[in-house]
Design a protein around this motif. Structure first.
Motif, PDB file in Angstrom:
ATOM      1  N   ASP A  46       0.602  -1.222  -0.110  1.00 24.56           N
ATOM      2  CA  ASP A  46      -0.095  -0.071   0.168  1.00 24.56           C
ATOM      3  C   ASP A  46       0.887   1.409   0.145  1.00 24.56           C
ATOM      4  OD1 ASP A  46      -2.311  -1.438  -0.185  1.00 24.56           O
ATOM      5  OD2 ASP A  46      -2.743  -1.321   2.063  1.00 24.56           O
ATOM      6  N   GLY A  47       1.921   1.129   0.565  1.00 20.52           N
ATOM      7  CA  GLY A  47       2.849   2.195   0.500  1.00 20.52           C
ATOM      8  C   GLY A  47       2.860   3.419   1.651  1.00 20.52           C
ATOM      9  N   ARG A  48       3.843   4.140   1.862  1.00 25.93           N
ATOM     10  CA  ARG A  48       4.057   5.253   2.460  1.00 25.93           C
ATOM     11  C   ARG A  48       4.503   6.529   1.674  1.00 25.93           C
ATOM     12  NH1 ARG A  48       6.864   5.680   7.776  1.00 25.93           N
ATOM     13  NH2 ARG A  48       8.502   4.644   6.639  1.00 25.93           N
ATOM     14  N   VAL A  49       3.969   7.555   1.685  1.00 26.87           N
ATOM     15  CA  VAL A  49       4.379   8.668   1.090  1.00 26.87           C
ATOM     16  C   VAL A  49       3.888   9.798   1.608  1.00 26.87           C
ATOM     17  CG1 VAL A  49       2.434   8.531  -0.674  1.00 26.87           C
ATOM     18  CG2 VAL A  49       4.791   9.177  -1.439  1.00 26.87           C
ATOM     19  N   ALA A  50       4.868  11.093   1.135  1.00 27.67           N
ATOM     20  CA  ALA A  50       4.350  12.378   1.732  1.00 27.67           C
ATOM     21  C   ALA A  50       5.012  13.168   0.582  1.00 27.67           C
ATOM     22  CB  ALA A  50       4.786  12.696   3.084  1.00 27.67           C
ATOM     23  N   VAL A  51       4.178  14.206  -0.075  1.00 27.81           N
ATOM     24  CA  VAL A  51       4.646  14.923  -1.118  1.00 27.81           C
ATOM     25  C   VAL A  51       4.062  16.250  -0.638  1.00 27.81           C
ATOM     26  CG1 VAL A  51       4.712  15.881  -3.505  1.00 27.81           C
ATOM     27  CG2 VAL A  51       4.585  13.315  -3.002  1.00 27.81           C
ATOM     28  N   ALA A  52       4.980  17.372  -0.684  1.00 28.13           N
ATOM     29  CA  ALA A  52       4.738  18.748  -0.411  1.00 28.13           C
ATOM     30  C   ALA A  52       4.709  19.744  -1.610  1.00 28.13           C
ATOM     31  CB  ALA A  52       5.784  19.410   0.652  1.00 28.13           C
ATOM     32  N   VAL A  53       3.963  20.692  -1.745  1.00 28.72           N
ATOM     33  CA  VAL A  53       3.866  21.510  -2.778  1.00 28.72           C
ATOM     34  C   VAL A  53       4.572  23.063  -1.834  1.00 28.72           C
ATOM     35  CG1 VAL A  53       2.674  23.392  -4.403  1.00 28.72           C
ATOM     36  CG2 VAL A  53       1.980  20.656  -3.734  1.00 28.72           C
ATOM     37  N   GLY A  54       5.474  23.546  -2.223  1.00 22.46           N
ATOM     38  CA  GLY A  54       5.894  24.570  -1.598  1.00 22.46           C
ATOM     39  C   GLY A  54       7.168  24.143  -0.899  1.00 22.46           C
ATOM     40  N   ASP A  55       7.832  24.939   0.124  1.00 22.82           N
ATOM     41  CA  ASP A  55       9.109  24.562   0.676  1.00 22.82           C
ATOM     42  C   ASP A  55       8.791  24.266   2.318  1.00 22.82           C
ATOM     43  OD1 ASP A  55      11.574  24.301   1.838  1.00 22.82           O
ATOM     44  OD2 ASP A  55      12.385  26.075   0.645  1.00 22.82           O
ATOM     45  N   LEU A  56       8.926  23.122   2.946  1.00 29.57           N
ATOM     46  CA  LEU A  56       8.537  22.645   4.084  1.00 29.57           C
ATOM     47  C   LEU A  56       9.772  23.675   5.038  1.00 29.57           C
ATOM     48  CD1 LEU A  56       7.513  19.100   3.692  1.00 29.57           C
ATOM     49  CD2 LEU A  56       6.264  21.185   4.427  1.00 29.57           C
ATOM     50  N   ASP A  57      10.892  23.663   4.550  1.00 32.38           N
ATOM     51  CA  ASP A  57      11.899  24.377   5.390  1.00 32.38           C
ATOM     52  C   ASP A  57      11.780  25.766   5.667  1.00 32.38           C
ATOM     53  OD1 ASP A  57      13.189  21.813   5.698  1.00 32.38           O
ATOM     54  OD2 ASP A  57      14.245  22.084   3.665  1.00 32.38           O
ATOM     55  N   THR A  58      11.130  26.607   4.827  1.00 27.57           N
ATOM     56  CA  THR A  58      11.111  28.091   4.894  1.00 27.57           C
ATOM     57  C   THR A  58       9.705  28.710   4.785  1.00 27.57           C
ATOM     58  OG1 THR A  58      11.270  28.351   2.547  1.00 27.57           O
ATOM     59  CG2 THR A  58      13.094  28.137   3.762  1.00 27.57           C
ATOM     60  N   ALA A  59       8.493  27.954   4.698  1.00 29.66           N
ATOM     61  CA  ALA A  59       7.118  28.374   4.449  1.00 29.66           C
ATOM     62  C   ALA A  59       6.751  28.952   5.811  1.00 29.66           C
ATOM     63  CB  ALA A  59       6.342  27.308   4.089  1.00 29.66           C
TER      64      ALA A  59
END
Length: 598
Positions: free
Chosen positions: A322-335
């Protein structure tokens, strides 16, 4: 009387780094294919050890021993070749970055040399003029010269640092090859791992069971650029999932893994040797590749700039495929504002592209109706969501509880990755949909989720919590969206009468729970409840729901358009005051407009 004006020397040309990223990618693909061949041989040798009693005796014992040895050696060689391929993939990515930096440095050099030439021409012109070198002109020319000298010094410093990075990348690749050339090393557990990577992983705070996210963050901060490159290429599985590391570092490592899976499993697919789990893994990898391509083409609605995307989590074989995944739009380090969205039942990794598209919508609404702050929106599937309505796990809270713990841990890791300076702390909103809302309820109701706001939409129940004040964020920071036609969202208890355990706890849109309910109706709704658009459109373009969620993510939950809470009178069926309200039309300013006109 002569005057002295200091002028910088011309900056010599900056040599472009040797090597071709595309050629490195081709080499990596060839190595992944080779690793697949070793895996296939190892699998075949293992499967051919037993003959169901049809062969016995000394000869069979000798054969079985030889087959077991061959299987183990080929599996070890496959692992080493794969690690070397990871190093080549990482080198190709690094080389692309170094080439981009080279272009920027070269542009700066061209500009500074042109400005220096212009200054020299102005000096000559001033000396040749009838007025001569006046004090005002002299002062201006000297200031320009001093300024140019500072800029040239900065360029030289950046050029030298860049040249060191070029050399470090080449040295790391060489050491990775050397670590796998000797047969003994190649068959060892650390075949293909450079000494730089091994030494870095031996330092205190390195990712592992005994290291907290904060310790992992400090460990990373203490590494040199060369050490970071080394551990990323040698241990991408560990770096890509290590809570406390910057999202950019996890993204780099996870893309190495993704490229490797696509090449290695693609080769096995061509050979017809994929196992059922490998087939799921390859499908998940391809779905992730598609999600990243789509999100990387997305542009900010205000600036028109590409937002970029980050692969924060990548584990395509988890939970039996089934998998594990996380995708972000934008920059998680600076937002400034970060949203983490947790989905519900039927969600597996194959749906990552669709959900990443919804993150585009959430990003867009937050920016379009926001205060100008920067935004990142992440789809997080880090738990084993129930397979569907017929899955017995759907009607129980076990998966939600496990997922809530995982979500709280993930947020702790995300927080730690940005350090402990309050100025770097993001405003973070946890958004849960359907069964994912119950999962989010467990995270904040039982595992002390470190969020600022919580949004629950299409919720079958708030799990362990009976009241919004039970959440770690506090009652005033809990928001709920419920489409009155959403049949899943009416399963939870709305009053003291209850529904006999039909749902998964108290309905968070109810008076008893007492969260802030916001408008979430659709203009094309029908007269009956269902689980289609009524349950799946909470992040749809130009909808009441998306408009309000965007305000919350932007840190302005006090500006949402509130809706009356549902309730369950003792003498009659549960009632939803939103049933008869006329929904806002699409693109109604201040109600449902979430993006610029196309």
């Amino acid at each position: 009387m002569s005057a002295v004006i200091e002028v910088p020397s011309e900056v010599p040309a900056i040599e472009r780094p040797e090597g071709n990223p595309a050629a490195a990618d081709s080499l990596a693909e060839a190595l992944y294919t080779t690793a697949a061949r070793y895996e296939e041989f190892g699998d075949n040798a293992a499967s051919l050890q037993n003959f169901d009693g049809s062969w016995r005796g000394a000869a069979y014992a000798a054969y079985k021993e030889a087959a077991a040895k061959a299987s183990g050696e080929h599996s070890s060689m496959a692992a080493t070749v794969k690690r070397v391929a990871h190093a080549v993939t990482s080198y190709a990515d690094t080389l692309r970055d170094l080439r981009r930096t080279h272009e920027q440095l070269s542009d700066r050099r061209t500009n500074l040399n042109a400005r220096t030439a212009s200054l020299l021409e102005d000096i000559r012109a001033a000396n040749a003029s009838a007025e001569g070198m006046t004090p005002e002109v002299l002062a201006d020319l000297r200031n320009r010269g001093r300024h140019l000298i500072r800029l040239v010094d900065d360029l030289v410093t950046d050029r030298d640092a860049w040249a060191s990075q070029v050399q470090a990348a080449e040295d790391l690749l060489r050491r990775s090859f050397e670590a796998g050339t000797d047969l003994g090393d190649a068959l060892s557990e650390l075949g293909g791992v450079s000494d730089t990577a091994r030494d870095a992983m031996a330092k205190p705070g390195a990712p592992g069971p005994s290291s907290s996210p904060e310790q992992v963050h400090d460990w990373w901060e203490g590494l040199t650029d060369a050490e970071r490159e080394a551990v990323t290429s040698a241990y991408p599985e560990l770096i890509g999932s290590a809570d406390g590391l910057p999202a950019s570092a996890r993204d780099d490592a996870n893309r190495v893994l993704l490229d490797g899976d696509l090449a290695r499993l693609g080769a096995k697919e061509d050979d017809g040797t994929l196992s059922s789990l490998e087939r799921k893994t390859l499908d998940n990898a391809r779905a992730t590749e598609s999600a990243l391509k789509n999100s990387e083409e997305y542009r900010d609605p205000l600036t028109g700039n590409l937002t970029g995307s980050q692969l924060w989590l990548y584990d395509p074989s988890a939970f039996d495929g089934d998998g594990r995944v996380a995708v972000a739009v934008g920059d998680l380090d600076t937002a400034d504002d970060v949203a983490v969205f947790t989905p519900g039942i039927t969600t597996d990794m194959s749906k990552v592209a669709s959900y990443t598209g919804q993150m585009n919508n959430l990003y867009e609404s937050t920016r379009y109706n926001g205060d100008g702050s920067s935004v990142a929106a992440m789809f997080w599937l880090g738990y084993d969501a129930p397979d569907g309505v017929t899955d017995t796990a759907t009607m129980t809270e076990g998966r939600a509880e496990d997922g809530g713990r995982r979500l709280a841990d993930a947020i702790d890791g995300l927080r730690a990755s940005r350090g402990d300076d309050p100025a770097d702390r993001a405003h973070l909103t946890a958004v849960g949909h359907s069964y994912g809302s119950t999962t989010t309820s467990y995270a904040t109701g039982k595992f002390d989720l470190d969020a600022d706001d919580v949004v629950l939409v299409g919720s079958p129940g708030a799990g362990p919590s009976d009241h919004a004040s039970d959440f770690s964020v506090g009652r005033d920071h809990v928001y709920v969206g419920r489409d009155s036609r959403d049949i899943v969202a009416v399963l939870g208890d709305e009053g003291w009468v209850g529904k006999g355990g039909l749902g998964l706890g108290t309905d968070p849109s109810s008076r008893d729970f007492d969260a802030t309910r916001f408008e979430a109706e659709r203009p094309d709704r029908g007269d009956i409840r269902g689980a289609g658009d009524a349950h799946s459109s909470y992040l749809a373009h130009d909808s009441e729901s998306l408009y309000n969620i965007g305000l919350i993510v932007d840190g302005h939950g006090d500006q949402v358009n509130e809706a009356e809470q549902s309730y369950d009178p003792w003498y009659d069926a549960p009632r939803d005051p939103e049933w008869d309200r006329d929904p806002a039309s699409p693109r109604t300013p201040g109600r449902s407009e979430t993006r610029p006109e196309e």
